[in-house]
Design a protein around this motif. Structure first.
Motif, PDB file in Angstrom:
ATOM      1  N   VAL A  86       4.679 -11.973  10.332  1.00 34.89           N
ATOM      2  CA  VAL A  86       3.746 -13.089  10.482  1.00 34.89           C
ATOM      3  C   VAL A  86       3.758 -13.623  11.916  1.00 34.89           C
ATOM      4  O   VAL A  86       2.715 -13.729  12.570  1.00 34.89           O
ATOM      5  CB  VAL A  86       4.080 -14.217   9.489  1.00 34.89           C
ATOM      6  N   LEU A 127       3.016 -21.920   6.140  1.00 34.70           N
ATOM      7  CA  LEU A 127       3.551 -20.556   6.189  1.00 34.70           C
ATOM      8  C   LEU A 127       5.057 -20.502   6.480  1.00 34.70           C
ATOM      9  O   LEU A 127       5.625 -19.416   6.472  1.00 34.70           O
ATOM     10  CB  LEU A 127       2.811 -19.744   7.266  1.00 34.70           C
ATOM     11  N   ILE A 181       3.552  -9.063   6.864  1.00 36.39           N
ATOM     12  CA  ILE A 181       2.338  -9.504   6.170  1.00 36.39           C
ATOM     13  C   ILE A 181       2.119  -8.713   4.890  1.00 36.39           C
ATOM     14  O   ILE A 181       1.658  -9.246   3.881  1.00 36.39           O
ATOM     15  CB  ILE A 181       1.116  -9.398   7.109  1.00 36.39           C
ATOM     16  N   ARG A 241      -1.472 -14.380   2.469  1.00 37.09           N
ATOM     17  CA  ARG A 241      -2.251 -13.615   3.458  1.00 37.09           C
ATOM     18  C   ARG A 241      -3.466 -14.426   3.905  1.00 37.09           C
ATOM     19  O   ARG A 241      -3.848 -14.380   5.078  1.00 37.09           O
ATOM     20  CB  ARG A 241      -2.695 -12.274   2.868  1.00 37.09           C
ATOM     21  N   VAL A 251      -2.316 -16.771   6.471  1.00 35.06           N
ATOM     22  CA  VAL A 251      -2.148 -16.126   7.781  1.00 35.06           C
ATOM     23  C   VAL A 251      -3.499 -16.035   8.483  1.00 35.06           C
ATOM     24  O   VAL A 251      -3.610 -16.311   9.681  1.00 35.06           O
ATOM     25  CB  VAL A 251      -1.525 -14.719   7.624  1.00 35.06           C
TER      26      VAL A 251
END
Length: 297
Positions: free
Chosen positions: A92, A119, A127, A135, A138
């Motif tokens: 990430v 996160l 990821i 996801r 992100v």
């Protein structure tokens, strides 16, 4: 003006995806862009982010023309596409650092967006190890990385569980206090919870552009009534404050009234006075979902 669209038309071969679309979005404002599948929502968003070009018309984002000033538009827009493209083999923080380098933003901004989008518990993972909901986070963190003035979000809550939905909903509302947020979704409850205004598109054309407050404040209701035989529409329009009568099927009618008063008792009395037998009598809420169905059916 954050977003300004004038007469945009987009063709795919002979198919007209967008037909002379025009609208404006101010800052700060959260606008829901709604429509059935294939209505042209993603096409409009791709034009605003310079991913594709229109056949005719013009659009500006932060006063930058999407055709003539593509780089300036890209610098001022954060975009989360419907199918969020991610490098699944990257961590990430690694992925966000990669994009931060492209945007030439301070590395501290990486930690800021990680915390902003919730996160932190997953930031040490690849990821590919994340759930669909994380996801999405992100992708949202990446869209916020360069602190854009305009966020364009295509189905941002896809795959989120109820707890994640509440978190992302609050995040979008917070962002919308200082930025322009232009989002599409199929979840009407999300629009009513997040957005200040809704634009509904159907078959490439805008069919509604309303403030949510206007929709909530509209003193209008629909009464559904079924009789034991056919009644003329014009006869039912004699009801006080009735503005529209629709025979939906059989002997079932939807009567629209321009009032906030419950009109079912008036329909009952009218039927009794005219020797009509009622088989069912219900009230239908005039909310965003019913407006959407009426305009896109």
């Amino acid at each position: 003006m954050s977003i300004e669209v004038n007469g945009i038309t987009k063709l795919y071969g002979s198919q007209k995806a967008l037909n002379n679309i025009s609208f404006k979005v101010n800052k700060p404002e959260i606008v829901g862009f709604l429509g059935p599948n294939g209505a042209g929502k993603s096409t409009m968003m791709k034009i605003l982010t310079t991913y594709i070009t229109a056949n005719t018309g013009n659009a500006k984002v932060n006063n930058h023309d999407v055709n003539q000033n593509k780089q300036q538009v890209q610098q001022s827009v954060g975009y989360l596409p419907e199918h969020n493209p991610l490098y699944l083999d990257m961590y990430v923080k690694e992925y966000l650092a990669f994009n931060a380098n492209i945007y030439k933003v301070d590395k501290q901004r990486i930690q800021d967006v990680i915390e902003l989008t919730g996160l932190t518990p997953e930031a040490h993972k690849k990821i590919g190890q994340l759930s669909k909901g994380y996801r999405q986070r992100v992708g949202l963190a990446n869209a916020l990385l360069h602190d854009p003035d305009v966020l364009i979000l295509d189905e941002p809550t896809t795959g989120l569980d109820p707890n994640q939905l509440a978190d992302i909903r609050q995040l979008i509302k917070t962002i919308g206090q200082t930025k322009t947020v232009f989002l599409s979704t199929h979840i009407m409850q999300e629009v009513e919870a997040i957005c200040e205004r809704v634009i509904i598109i159907n078959k490439g054309e805008i069919v509604a552009d309303k403030k949510l407050k206007e929709l909530r404040d509209e003193k209008e209701q629909v009464v559904i009534v079924e009789f034991d035989y056919r009644v003329e529409d014009a006869f039912l329009k004699q009801l006080p404050k009735a503005t529209k009568v629709t025979n939906t099927h059989g002997f079932v009618y939807e009567i629209t009234f321009k009032t906030s008063d419950d009109m079912r008792s008036h329909v009952f009395d009218f039927a009794h006075d005219n020797q009509l037998k009622i088989l069912q009598l219900n009230q239908k809420n005039a909310n965003l979902e019913s407006l959407f169905r009426d305009l896109t059916a």
